[in-house]
Design a protein around this motif. Structure first.
Motif, mmCIF file in Angstrom:
data_model
loop_
_atom_site.group_PDB
_atom_site.id
_atom_site.type_symbol
_atom_site.label_atom_id
_atom_site.label_comp_id
_atom_site.label_asym_id
_atom_site.label_seq_id
_atom_site.Cartn_x
_atom_site.Cartn_y
_atom_site.Cartn_z
ATOM 1 N N GLY A 1 1.303 -1.509 0.058
ATOM 2 C CA GLY A 1 -0.222 0.178 -0.511
ATOM 3 C C GLY A 1 0.752 1.411 0.067
ATOM 4 O O GLY A 1 1.097 1.756 1.084
ATOM 5 N N ARG A 2 1.059 1.924 -1.210
ATOM 6 C CA ARG A 2 1.479 3.285 -1.426
ATOM 7 C C ARG A 2 1.084 4.721 -0.622
ATOM 8 O O ARG A 2 -0.104 4.603 -0.487
ATOM 9 C CB ARG A 2 2.110 2.982 -2.782
ATOM 10 C CG ARG A 2 2.927 2.295 -3.465
ATOM 11 C CD ARG A 2 3.308 2.635 -4.678
ATOM 12 N NE ARG A 2 3.956 1.270 -5.428
ATOM 13 C CZ ARG A 2 3.261 0.151 -6.048
ATOM 14 N NH1 ARG A 2 2.262 0.062 -5.883
ATOM 15 N NH2 ARG A 2 3.839 -0.428 -6.580
ATOM 16 N N PRO A 3 1.256 5.134 0.334
ATOM 17 C CA PRO A 3 1.219 6.466 0.777
ATOM 18 C C PRO A 3 0.741 7.438 0.204
ATOM 19 O O PRO A 3 0.605 7.066 -1.482
ATOM 20 C CB PRO A 3 2.730 7.412 1.105
ATOM 21 C CG PRO A 3 3.642 5.686 1.084
ATOM 22 C CD PRO A 3 3.468 4.850 0.361
ATOM 23 N N ASN A 4 -0.039 8.264 0.244
ATOM 24 C CA ASN A 4 -1.131 8.601 0.131
ATOM 25 C C ASN A 4 0.060 9.635 -0.387
ATOM 26 O O ASN A 4 0.588 10.204 -0.056
ATOM 27 C CB ASN A 4 -2.303 9.552 0.625
ATOM 28 C CG ASN A 4 -3.424 8.723 0.873
ATOM 29 O OD1 ASN A 4 -4.029 7.633 0.256
ATOM 30 N ND2 ASN A 4 -4.041 8.802 1.963
ATOM 31 N N TYR A 5 -1.107 10.971 -1.822
ATOM 32 C CA TYR A 5 -0.316 12.240 -2.399
ATOM 33 C C TYR A 5 0.060 13.102 -1.524
ATOM 34 O O TYR A 5 1.380 13.242 -2.063
ATOM 35 C CB TYR A 5 -1.085 12.109 -3.725
ATOM 36 C CG TYR A 5 -1.281 11.278 -4.717
ATOM 37 C CD1 TYR A 5 -0.981 10.430 -5.120
ATOM 38 C CD2 TYR A 5 -2.700 10.756 -4.644
ATOM 39 C CE1 TYR A 5 -0.917 9.687 -5.207
ATOM 40 C CE2 TYR A 5 -2.867 9.836 -5.697
ATOM 41 C CZ TYR A 5 -1.994 9.453 -6.091
ATOM 42 O OH TYR A 5 -2.879 8.137 -7.420
ATOM 43 N N GLU A 6 -0.692 13.428 -0.877
ATOM 44 C CA GLU A 6 -0.356 14.559 -0.308
ATOM 45 C C GLU A 6 0.426 14.204 0.792
ATOM 46 O O GLU A 6 0.830 15.097 1.723
ATOM 47 C CB GLU A 6 -2.036 14.782 0.925
ATOM 48 C CG GLU A 6 -2.129 15.727 1.682
ATOM 49 C CD GLU A 6 -3.185 16.067 2.436
ATOM 50 O OE1 GLU A 6 -3.302 17.671 1.857
ATOM 51 O OE2 GLU A 6 -3.642 15.372 2.844
ATOM 52 N N GLN A 7 0.640 13.082 1.874
ATOM 53 C CA GLN A 7 1.560 12.673 2.391
ATOM 54 C C GLN A 7 3.132 12.969 2.269
ATOM 55 O O GLN A 7 3.802 12.619 3.065
ATOM 56 C CB GLN A 7 1.758 11.103 3.398
ATOM 57 C CG GLN A 7 0.055 11.478 3.884
ATOM 58 C CD GLN A 7 -0.333 9.416 4.448
ATOM 59 O OE1 GLN A 7 -0.184 8.629 3.316
ATOM 60 N NE2 GLN A 7 -0.841 9.352 5.550
ATOM 61 N N LEU A 8 2.865 11.846 1.107
ATOM 62 C CA LEU A 8 4.612 12.320 0.660
ATOM 63 C C LEU A 8 4.227 13.761 -0.375
ATOM 64 O O LEU A 8 6.159 13.442 -0.731
ATOM 65 C CB LEU A 8 3.934 11.215 -1.246
ATOM 66 C CG LEU A 8 4.518 9.852 -0.599
ATOM 67 C CD1 LEU A 8 4.187 8.977 -2.184
ATOM 68 C CD2 LEU A 8 5.276 9.149 0.123
ATOM 69 N N ALA A 9 3.908 14.432 -0.484
ATOM 70 C CA ALA A 9 4.843 15.877 -0.903
ATOM 71 C C ALA A 9 5.498 16.438 -0.142
ATOM 72 O O ALA A 9 5.319 16.810 1.059
ATOM 73 C CB ALA A 9 3.040 16.242 -1.502
ATOM 74 N N PRO A 10 6.653 16.940 -0.360
ATOM 75 C CA PRO A 10 7.977 16.792 0.751
ATOM 76 C C PRO A 10 6.843 19.015 0.822
ATOM 77 O O PRO A 10 8.101 19.830 0.977
ATOM 78 C CB PRO A 10 8.671 17.527 -0.293
ATOM 79 C CG PRO A 10 8.525 17.689 -1.353
ATOM 80 C CD PRO A 10 7.172 16.690 -1.885
ATOM 81 N N THR A 11 6.214 18.930 0.833
ATOM 82 C CA THR A 11 5.674 20.311 1.572
ATOM 83 C C THR A 11 6.343 20.936 2.748
ATOM 84 O O THR A 11 6.377 19.977 3.923
ATOM 85 C CB THR A 11 4.154 21.079 1.630
ATOM 86 O OG1 THR A 11 2.902 20.205 0.426
ATOM 87 C CG2 THR A 11 3.712 21.828 1.979
ATOM 88 N N THR A 12 6.513 21.708 3.086
ATOM 89 C CA THR A 12 6.992 22.203 4.522
ATOM 90 C C THR A 12 6.879 23.626 4.857
ATOM 91 O O THR A 12 6.898 25.111 3.833
ATOM 92 C CB THR A 12 8.905 22.767 3.644
ATOM 93 O OG1 THR A 12 9.187 22.013 3.854
ATOM 94 C CG2 THR A 12 9.751 22.444 5.284
#
Length: 853
Positions: A607-618
């Motif tokens: 199960g690959r992580p959700n897009y929002e979780q992976l996005a490197p927003t800081t």
């Protein structure tokens, strides 16, 4: 409710069921040891719901994996708006609702994020910007030929299926005999607002050319629904005050929503020879949602609560808010696939390529709010829903001053390219044994872009009475007085005329505009090898699948120093991953007798992580020494799955089955706040509070499914037209290593301990009737800091029914009802008595006519 009871009683008196949908034709040969041995070797022609049920049972019996299926007539036989609502009637399945409609499918208590949804065998795209879960309410049920839910996977299926896989099939010309088609129209009424939803669909399929080698199916669907939902919630603000838990906030909302769905299917087939099948499949679906949501909030000061008892108290100096949210949402998905299947002597080859584009556009996500203060009143917790009683000032629009307005729009898009090839060749071990190999390539590009402008001040006096709309007297049958509302056109006109007097909230504008922007590219190369080994009544399918995942991520940073000049900046925060996983598996099947099938499986899934979780927003707040960020280094979830099942088939007319399952899951994902020292988006921080998604230790899911259904054809006429069925699933899950909950084991999110459904149906003499019941127990929605702040969704049960009558051959009139018991959505904090949210939708009824041939 009197209308509801009368409708339900009427349906019961006519021995309810209802099958909408185009009549399907099927042929079933009875086994010699079946209850129908008297008709051995005869071909029995059955139509309508029973044909669909028998075809679904045959597909389940013939499958080498554990599956459940709903066929075309079955999909249309209840007032289901979409695929999710249809599938909740299968064993072990439940749905997450959105304003009374099913949206996401949960299989055996595992999150919808981990369910692999495919369309005609190819991975479906997800329009939503924050997750991988596919919105099944975008796909009208009228366009579907069959839906198969696989609870165990084989190596030729995508491994991204911890929860299993759901394959949606559209109808082809070669699925039916001759030319076929249908036209259907319906109109109804909603309980709460008295509005009249309507819908229509049409389909036509035929074969043509020399020897009927060409086939075409065209189908279209349109529906329009204007409904109301009434909502009251505490927003998770139950707090302990003087030893008693009190909801320190209460918001009352009245949703007015219009949802439109458009759908079209075009399927083309060419079979130049018996050995070649070439096809092109097209599906387009569009979903439009328009919503107006006035809200009225009272927020208490715990220091101003007096005269407390366990169920009541007085308050003073409370703050109030009147708000209006106006939202438009447009989603559309276009899928095109091309391929063919070829019999090459003893061998078989399949090749296919597809492209899917999924768009989600929110042209408007606007909100305006006015606030007041100094409110006095009392609260009452003695009944099932908390009630705040406020003084008269809460209903005076002149007492509310402008607080904030925001104008936002966003767009998410996913482009998905897929290509696969599968090859099968026989081997000499037993009858029908074979080896199958294949490869698949998936390329995904996912983007999200949000733009917002926020104003949080006004130079002068601006009170709510200047933009007042039509007042709402109350909601929930008078329990919650509402009062004045905001008129959106008047607010927009005031803003345009007085633009220079509004004060820009630069921090809010920058944060809301940049924090959601990301670009994700993902490539998955897969290869597999499997064998199907048959020896008499025994089948074994060993195999292994390899998936290599390569991804890169880009997002934007938000700093204290960011200004509106940065709104057009490029991505400046990046991440990537590259990993390879192996998925061995073994499926076993033993036909212990003509009626009894035993199954077992051991498989692996990811199960690959959700897009929002992976996005490197800081997002860096140096003043508070805090950081909010995504996590491009998140590990995917993996699971080992153990499944056993026993299925006893009552001829072709029914089944009694039991299934047990156990899943061990590694790396479940939760949000966590930790203390870190380092550099974040170029800012050096010491002992910063960093909040981001992280991997926990492990989890497990285990459960037991019981299912039974049968035609009661052994009864004397006319009672032999009855059918009955039901299922119940018991599930338990626990996760450990959850951040902030040391030593505790919590259930997985979205996992109900019990899921059940039942139906009674009748079909004879042109009458088709059905009444159905679905149930799921409460589930954890979101873990809190402790057990008192855990947020749960309450138990839900719903009654639906339909009755139809064939006026003449091929012409049916019908009446159907949905949510006849007016069941609301409930959520609670910690324990069921601390109600956090209740939302009611009322019941709906609908009548229509269908012509089919």
């Amino acid at each position: 409710m009197n209308m509801t009871r009368s409708f339900a009683r009427g349906l019961l008196l006519t021995t309810c069921l209802a099958l909408p949908g185009a009549s399907a034709w099927a042929q079933a040969s009875q086994p010699s040891d079946s209850p129908d041995a008297a008709v051995q070797d005869q071909t029995i022609v059955v139509s309508g719901r029973r044909a669909a049920d028998r075809a679904a049972l045959e597909s389940k019996r013939d499958s080498d994996a554990q599956v459940d299926q709903i066929r075309a007539d079955d999909v249309g036989r209840l007032p289901d708006q979409n695929v999710a609502e249809t599938l909740r009637r299968l064993p072990g399945l439940s749905v997450a609702n959105d304003q009374g409609e099913g949206r996401y499918l949960t299989v055996r208590g595992v999150s919808p994020d981990l369910l692999n949804v495919t369309l005609n065998g190819q991975t479906a795209a997800a329009p939503e910007p924050d997750s991988r879960q596919v919105k099944l309410d975008d796909i009208p049920s009228a366009l579907i030929g069959a839906v198969t839910v696989s609870k165990t996977v084989t190596p030729d299926m995508d491994a991204n299926a911890i929860a299993g896989a759901a394959n949606i099939e559209t109808v082809t010309a070669f699925d039916r005999k001759g030319t076929f088609g249908s036209v259907r129209g319906a109109i109804g009424k909603y309980d709460l607002n008295g509005k009249h939803p309507y819908e229509m669909d049409a389909s036509l399929g035929t074969k043509f050319g020399a020897y009927d080698q060409f086939g075409i199916v065209l189908a279209f669907n349109y529906s329009n629904r204007e409904f109301e939902a009434q909502n009251v919630q505490s927003g998770g603000h139950w707090e302990e005050v003087n030893g008693e838990f009190v909801p320190l906030e209460q918001t009352v909302r009245d949703y007015h929503t219009r949802r439109q769905r458009y759908g079209a299917v075009a399927n083309f087939d060419w079979r130049p020879t018996d050995e070649a099948k070439i096809f092109a499949r097209f599906l387009y679906s569009k979903y439009k949602d328009r919503e107006s949501r006035p809200g009225f909030t009272i927020e208490l000061d715990e220091d101003e609560i007096t005269n407390q008892t366990a169920t009541s108290g007085d308050f003073a100096e409370a703050e109030t808010e009147r708000a209006l949210r106006s939202r438009e949402e447009d989603s559309d998905t276009l899928t095109a696939s091309f391929g063919g299947e070829f019999d090459l002597g003893p061998n078989w080859l399949s090749v296919e390529g597809s492209y899917t584009r999924a768009n989600k556009r929110d042209p408007h996500r606007d909100e305006i709010s006015f606030t007041g203060e100094g409110l006095t009143g009392s609260y009452d917790l003695s009944e099932s829903m908390p009630v705040f009683h406020a003084d008269a000032s809460a209903f005076d629009p002149t007492g509310y001053e402008f607080d904030e307005t925001s104008y936002e729009h966003r767009r998410a898009r996913e482009d998905l390219y897929q290509a696969r090839a599968d090859f099968r060749t026989p081997i000499a071990i037993g009858d029908d044994s074979s080896i199958k190999i294949g490869v698949k390539y998936t390329k995904r590009r996912k983007t999200n872009d949000a733009d917002a402008v926020v104003y949080d001040g006004y130079d002068g006096d601006f009170t709510m009475d200047e933009v007042e709309g039509v007042p709402i007297s109350s909601v929930f049958d008078g329990r919650y007085p509402f009062g004045p509302t905001i008129d959106r056109p008047s607010a927009d006109a005031f803003f345009a005329s007085n633009f220079d007097n509004f004060e820009l909230d630069e921090e809010g504008t920058v944060g809301d505009s940049l924090a959601g922007d990301y670009l994700i590219r993902e490539k998955i190369f897969a290869a597999y090898a499997m064998a199907t080994l048959k020896a008499g009544d025994f089948t074994a399918i060993p195999g292994v699948r390899m998936e290599k995942t390569k991804s890169d991520y880009a997002a934007k940073s938000v700093l204290d120093s960011s200004t509106v000049a940065d709104l057009d900046k490029d991505y400046d925060s990046f991440g990537s991953q590259n990993y390879t996983d192996w998925f061995p598996g073994l499926n076993l099947r033993w036909d212990a007798s003509r009626s009894l099938v035993l199954r077992a499986a051991v498989t692996r899934a990811i199960g690959r992580p959700n897009y929002e979780q992976l996005a490197p927003t800081t997002i860096v707040n140096t003043g508070d020494n805090e950081v909010d960020s995504g996590n491009p280094d998140l590990q995917p979830l993996t699971s080992t799955n153990y499944d056993v099942a026993a299925e006893y088939y009552i001829g072709s007319k029914g089944i009694i089955s039991i299934a047990g399952f156990y899943k061990t899951i590694s790396n479940p994902i939760y949000s966590a706040t930790t203390v870190q020292t380092g550099t974040f988006a170029g800012q050096a921080l010491v002992d910063a509070q960093v909040t981001q998604p992280v991997n926990a230790d492990s989890a497990f899911v285990k459960g037991l499914e019981l299912n039974a259904q049968t035609e009661l054809s052994f009864l004397p006429s006319p009672l032999d037209g009855f059918s009955i069925g039901g299922s119940i699933t018991f599930v338990k899950s626990r996760a450990k290593g959850i951040p902030g909950r040391d030593g505790e084991r919590l259930p997985l999110a979205n996992q109900s301990n019990r899921v059940a459904s039942a139906y009674l149906s009748y079909e004879k003499y042109g009458l088709s009737a059905r009444i159905a019941y679905t149930y799921r127990s409460a589930y954890l929605l979101e873990p809190g800091d402790d057990t008192n702040s855990d947020l749960y969704v309450g138990a839900f049960n719903q009654w639906d029914a339909r009755i139809g009558y064939d006026v003449v051959k091929n012409l049916t009139i019908f009446l159907e009802g949905s949510n006849l018991n007016d069941e609301p959505y409930r959520a609670y904090q910690g324990i069921p008595s601390r109600i956090d949210e209740v939302e009611r939708y009322g019941y709906s009824v609908k009548t229509g006519i269908q012509f089919k041939f």
